[in-house]
Scaffold this motif. Structure first.
Motif, mmCIF file in Angstrom:
data_model
loop_
_atom_site.group_PDB
_atom_site.id
_atom_site.type_symbol
_atom_site.label_atom_id
_atom_site.label_comp_id
_atom_site.label_asym_id
_atom_site.label_seq_id
_atom_site.Cartn_x
_atom_site.Cartn_y
_atom_site.Cartn_z
ATOM 1 N N GLU A 1 -21.729 12.062 4.286
ATOM 2 C CA GLU A 1 -21.098 12.835 5.202
ATOM 3 C C GLU A 1 -20.586 11.614 6.306
ATOM 4 O OE1 GLU A 1 -24.763 12.159 7.737
ATOM 5 O OE2 GLU A 1 -25.885 14.483 7.010
ATOM 6 N N HIS A 2 -20.406 9.893 5.952
ATOM 7 C CA HIS A 2 -19.312 9.042 6.482
ATOM 8 C C HIS A 2 -18.456 8.638 5.483
ATOM 9 C CE1 HIS A 2 -22.239 9.453 9.946
ATOM 10 N NE2 HIS A 2 -23.252 9.614 9.406
ATOM 11 N N GLU A 3 -18.163 8.998 4.482
ATOM 12 C CA GLU A 3 -16.835 9.023 3.289
ATOM 13 C C GLU A 3 -16.745 10.113 2.780
ATOM 14 O OE1 GLU A 3 -18.742 4.410 1.516
ATOM 15 O OE2 GLU A 3 -19.678 6.640 0.693
ATOM 16 N N PRO A 4 -14.647 9.322 2.598
ATOM 17 C CA PRO A 4 -13.865 10.650 2.485
ATOM 18 C C PRO A 4 -14.894 11.573 1.480
ATOM 19 C CG PRO A 4 -12.785 9.066 2.372
ATOM 20 C CD PRO A 4 -14.481 8.866 3.089
ATOM 21 N N LEU A 5 -14.611 12.748 0.971
ATOM 22 C CA LEU A 5 -14.971 13.827 -0.244
ATOM 23 C C LEU A 5 -14.141 13.644 -1.350
ATOM 24 C CD1 LEU A 5 -16.420 16.160 -1.249
ATOM 25 C CD2 LEU A 5 -15.476 17.747 -0.169
ATOM 26 N N VAL A 6 -12.591 13.089 -0.226
ATOM 27 C CA VAL A 6 -11.732 13.180 -1.821
ATOM 28 C C VAL A 6 -11.898 12.202 -2.670
ATOM 29 C CG1 VAL A 6 -9.540 11.885 -0.749
ATOM 30 C CG2 VAL A 6 -8.907 13.112 -2.654
ATOM 31 N N ALA A 7 -12.840 10.956 -2.309
ATOM 32 C CA ALA A 7 -13.314 9.869 -2.512
ATOM 33 C C ALA A 7 -14.648 9.545 -3.315
ATOM 34 C CB ALA A 7 -13.466 8.441 -1.840
ATOM 35 N N LEU A 8 -15.764 11.055 -3.557
ATOM 36 C CA LEU A 8 -16.214 11.382 -3.861
ATOM 37 C C LEU A 8 -16.647 12.280 -5.284
ATOM 38 C CD1 LEU A 8 -18.714 11.451 -1.168
ATOM 39 C CD2 LEU A 8 -18.125 8.748 -2.110
ATOM 40 N N ASP A 9 -16.110 13.703 -4.893
ATOM 41 C CA ASP A 9 -15.666 14.934 -5.706
ATOM 42 C C ASP A 9 -15.342 14.454 -6.741
ATOM 43 O OD1 ASP A 9 -15.911 17.070 -6.915
ATOM 44 O OD2 ASP A 9 -15.400 17.890 -4.854
ATOM 45 N N GLY A 10 -15.263 15.084 -7.855
ATOM 46 C CA GLY A 10 -14.455 14.381 -9.354
ATOM 47 C C GLY A 10 -14.022 15.473 -10.086
ATOM 48 N N GLY A 11 -14.773 16.593 -9.135
ATOM 49 C CA GLY A 11 -14.520 18.088 -10.327
ATOM 50 C C GLY A 11 -15.702 18.295 -11.189
ATOM 51 N N ALA A 12 -15.478 19.579 -11.510
ATOM 52 C CA ALA A 12 -16.531 20.354 -12.430
ATOM 53 C C ALA A 12 -17.621 19.203 -12.987
ATOM 54 C CB ALA A 12 -16.395 21.458 -12.980
ATOM 55 N N ASP B 1 -11.897 15.271 -13.699
ATOM 56 C CA ASP B 1 -10.598 15.648 -13.301
ATOM 57 C C ASP B 1 -9.688 14.768 -12.945
ATOM 58 O OD1 ASP B 1 -12.159 18.131 -13.564
ATOM 59 O OD2 ASP B 1 -11.889 18.757 -11.743
ATOM 60 N N VAL B 2 -10.181 13.600 -12.266
ATOM 61 C CA VAL B 2 -9.389 12.970 -11.486
ATOM 62 C C VAL B 2 -8.958 11.513 -13.206
ATOM 63 C CG1 VAL B 2 -8.714 11.009 -10.502
ATOM 64 C CG2 VAL B 2 -10.018 13.280 -9.220
ATOM 65 N N LEU B 3 -10.274 11.396 -13.229
ATOM 66 C CA LEU B 3 -10.194 10.302 -14.354
ATOM 67 C C LEU B 3 -9.124 10.567 -16.114
ATOM 68 C CD1 LEU B 3 -13.075 8.780 -16.116
ATOM 69 C CD2 LEU B 3 -11.873 10.249 -17.464
ATOM 70 N N ARG B 4 -9.529 12.404 -16.291
ATOM 71 C CA ARG B 4 -8.456 12.461 -16.863
ATOM 72 C C ARG B 4 -7.194 12.504 -16.693
ATOM 73 N NH1 ARG B 4 -12.067 16.573 -16.975
ATOM 74 N NH2 ARG B 4 -13.690 16.771 -18.931
ATOM 75 N N VAL C 1 -11.734 5.833 -9.785
ATOM 76 C CA VAL C 1 -11.517 6.756 -9.250
ATOM 77 C C VAL C 1 -13.425 8.329 -8.718
ATOM 78 C CG1 VAL C 1 -9.874 7.825 -11.344
ATOM 79 C CG2 VAL C 1 -12.342 8.200 -11.968
ATOM 80 N N PRO C 2 -12.623 8.741 -8.434
ATOM 81 C CA PRO C 2 -13.769 10.000 -7.722
ATOM 82 C C PRO C 2 -14.282 10.540 -8.953
ATOM 83 C CG PRO C 2 -12.604 10.371 -7.271
ATOM 84 C CD PRO C 2 -11.604 9.804 -7.546
ATOM 85 N N TYR C 3 -16.240 10.303 -9.278
ATOM 86 C CA TYR C 3 -16.802 10.971 -10.208
ATOM 87 C C TYR C 3 -18.198 11.450 -10.405
ATOM 88 C CZ TYR C 3 -19.088 6.013 -10.515
ATOM 89 O OH TYR C 3 -20.113 4.979 -10.257
ATOM 90 N N VAL C 4 -18.399 11.374 -8.873
ATOM 91 C CA VAL C 4 -19.256 12.874 -8.946
ATOM 92 C C VAL C 4 -19.038 14.696 -9.607
ATOM 93 C CG1 VAL C 4 -21.165 13.678 -7.094
ATOM 94 C CG2 VAL C 4 -20.503 11.055 -6.883
ATOM 95 N N PRO C 5 -20.187 14.651 -9.945
ATOM 96 C CA PRO C 5 -19.832 16.325 -10.419
ATOM 97 C C PRO C 5 -19.185 17.176 -8.662
ATOM 98 C CG PRO C 5 -21.044 15.662 -11.803
ATOM 99 C CD PRO C 5 -20.760 14.545 -10.956
ATOM 100 N N THR C 6 -19.406 18.013 -8.079
ATOM 101 C CA THR C 6 -18.645 18.830 -7.600
ATOM 102 C C THR C 6 -20.019 19.319 -7.067
ATOM 103 O OG1 THR C 6 -16.806 19.732 -8.025
ATOM 104 C CG2 THR C 6 -17.837 20.887 -6.098
ATOM 105 N N VAL D 1 0.833 -1.205 -0.158
ATOM 106 C CA VAL D 1 0.294 -0.080 0.433
ATOM 107 C C VAL D 1 0.497 0.995 0.012
ATOM 108 C CG1 VAL D 1 -1.821 1.692 1.314
ATOM 109 C CG2 VAL D 1 -2.123 -1.108 0.823
ATOM 110 N N HIS D 2 -0.047 2.257 -0.724
ATOM 111 C CA HIS D 2 1.344 3.496 -0.621
ATOM 112 C C HIS D 2 0.587 4.541 -0.485
ATOM 113 C CE1 HIS D 2 4.308 0.707 -3.198
ATOM 114 N NE2 HIS D 2 3.158 0.057 -3.201
ATOM 115 N N THR D 3 1.211 5.684 -0.561
ATOM 116 C CA THR D 3 -0.224 6.610 -0.402
ATOM 117 C C THR D 3 1.093 8.128 -1.094
ATOM 118 O OG1 THR D 3 -0.338 6.274 2.370
ATOM 119 C CG2 THR D 3 -0.501 8.982 1.653
ATOM 120 N N GLY D 4 -0.259 8.999 -1.737
ATOM 121 C CA GLY D 4 0.153 10.038 -2.994
ATOM 122 C C GLY D 4 -1.156 10.148 -3.699
ATOM 123 N N ASP D 5 -0.722 11.392 -4.440
ATOM 124 C CA ASP D 5 -1.438 11.841 -5.620
ATOM 125 C C ASP D 5 -0.902 10.796 -7.004
ATOM 126 O OD1 ASP D 5 -3.218 13.280 -7.090
ATOM 127 O OD2 ASP D 5 -1.383 14.839 -7.358
#
Length: 264
Positions: free
Chosen positions: A189-200, A204-207, A172-177, A148-152
């Motif tokens: 409320e209970h899962e990390p935003l970084v795992a949900l929010d895929g940008g506008a 964004d992350v998929l690209r 990847v997260p793919y819910v529009p902001t 397991v590795h941590t980073g961008d």
């Protein structure tokens, strides 16, 4: 000080009643899981209280089922969805002899663990931006010798993997902001935003993953990313722009869409 009296056991019926009153649609099934997971009456009562308060059932019992595995999850960890099993199935169909597997945006490590369980001995790496999920991911990939590795994204991976990866799975997260606020409260409320929010537009992350993947894939290696039906055409275009031979897999039953790209 005198000891407190023991907590009286909750009956299955009372657990069901409490869960149903809290709005749990599958109260009977959830009660069965809670009663099977708790070791004492006190744990049953505490689990029921947490579920009634709105915590995801998987966080309450401490695990989620995924392709026949019991995946450890805890507070603040993204709960693997059953629809993501399509991504695993497509990866296994595309690369049944894979020996190097990467689970990017791994969360709990469920995808990597499921791939390793099906493939047999592989070199498995899982990576996520959020350091808080690493302990869960390690527990889930450890039985398969995973790292397991941590980073961008790709910056988290060991450099020696470049050009060697047979399966690169990226949930990847793919819910529009602007739509995150519309998600069910359990996720919002209970899962990390970084795992949900895929940008506008949610991509964004998929690209970034599509653009970076070819240099990490082995010849014939494949990239697989889950997306929504609405986003699928745009996601396919990003894979094609990255130079990947691309197709889309869809499971209407599971509301699942997976883009698959193969390095020529």
């Amino acid at each position: 000080m005198p000891s407190l009296p023991p907590v009286p056991p909750l009956s299955p019926a009372s657990v069901v009643t409490a869960l149903r009153a809290a709005g749990c649609v599958f109260a009977e099934d959830e009660a069965e899981l809670i009663l099977a997971s708790a070791r004492t009456p006190e744990e049953v009562a505490a689990m029921v209280d947490r579920r009634v308060a709105g915590l995801p059932l998987e966080h309450v019992v401490g695990w989620a089922g995924f392709r026949g595995l019991r995946i450890v999850v805890g507070p603040g960890v993204f709960v693997p969805r059953r629809r993501t099993e399509l991504l695993v199935e497509e990866a296994l169909a595309q690369a049944p002899e894979a020996s190097v597997v990467v689970d990017l945006c791994c969360g709990s490590g469920a995808v990597g663990a499921a791939l390793a369980a099906a493939l047999g001995p592989v070199e498995l790496h899982a990576a996520d931006l959020d350091p808080a999920v690493a302990p869960c991911a390690r527990r889930n990939v450890a039985p398969f010798g995973g790292h397991v590795h941590t980073g961008d994204l790709f910056s988290a991976l060991p450099g020696e993997l470049r050009g060697r990866v047979d399966i690169l799975a990226a949930n990847v997260p793919y819910v529009p902001t602007g739509e995150v606020a519309l998600l069910p409260a359990e996720a919002r409320e209970h899962e990390p935003l970084v795992a949900l929010d895929g940008g506008a537009d949610g991509l964004d992350v998929l690209r970034r993953v599509a653009a970076g993947a070819p240099s990490w894939l082995a010849p014939g290696g494949c990239l697989l990313v889950e997306t929504s039906e609405r986003q699928a055409p745009s996601a396919v275009r990003e894979f094609i722009l990255a130079g990947l031979d691309t197709r889309l897999a869809v499971s209407e039953e599971r509301y699942a869409n997976v883009v698959i790209g193969v390095r020529p």
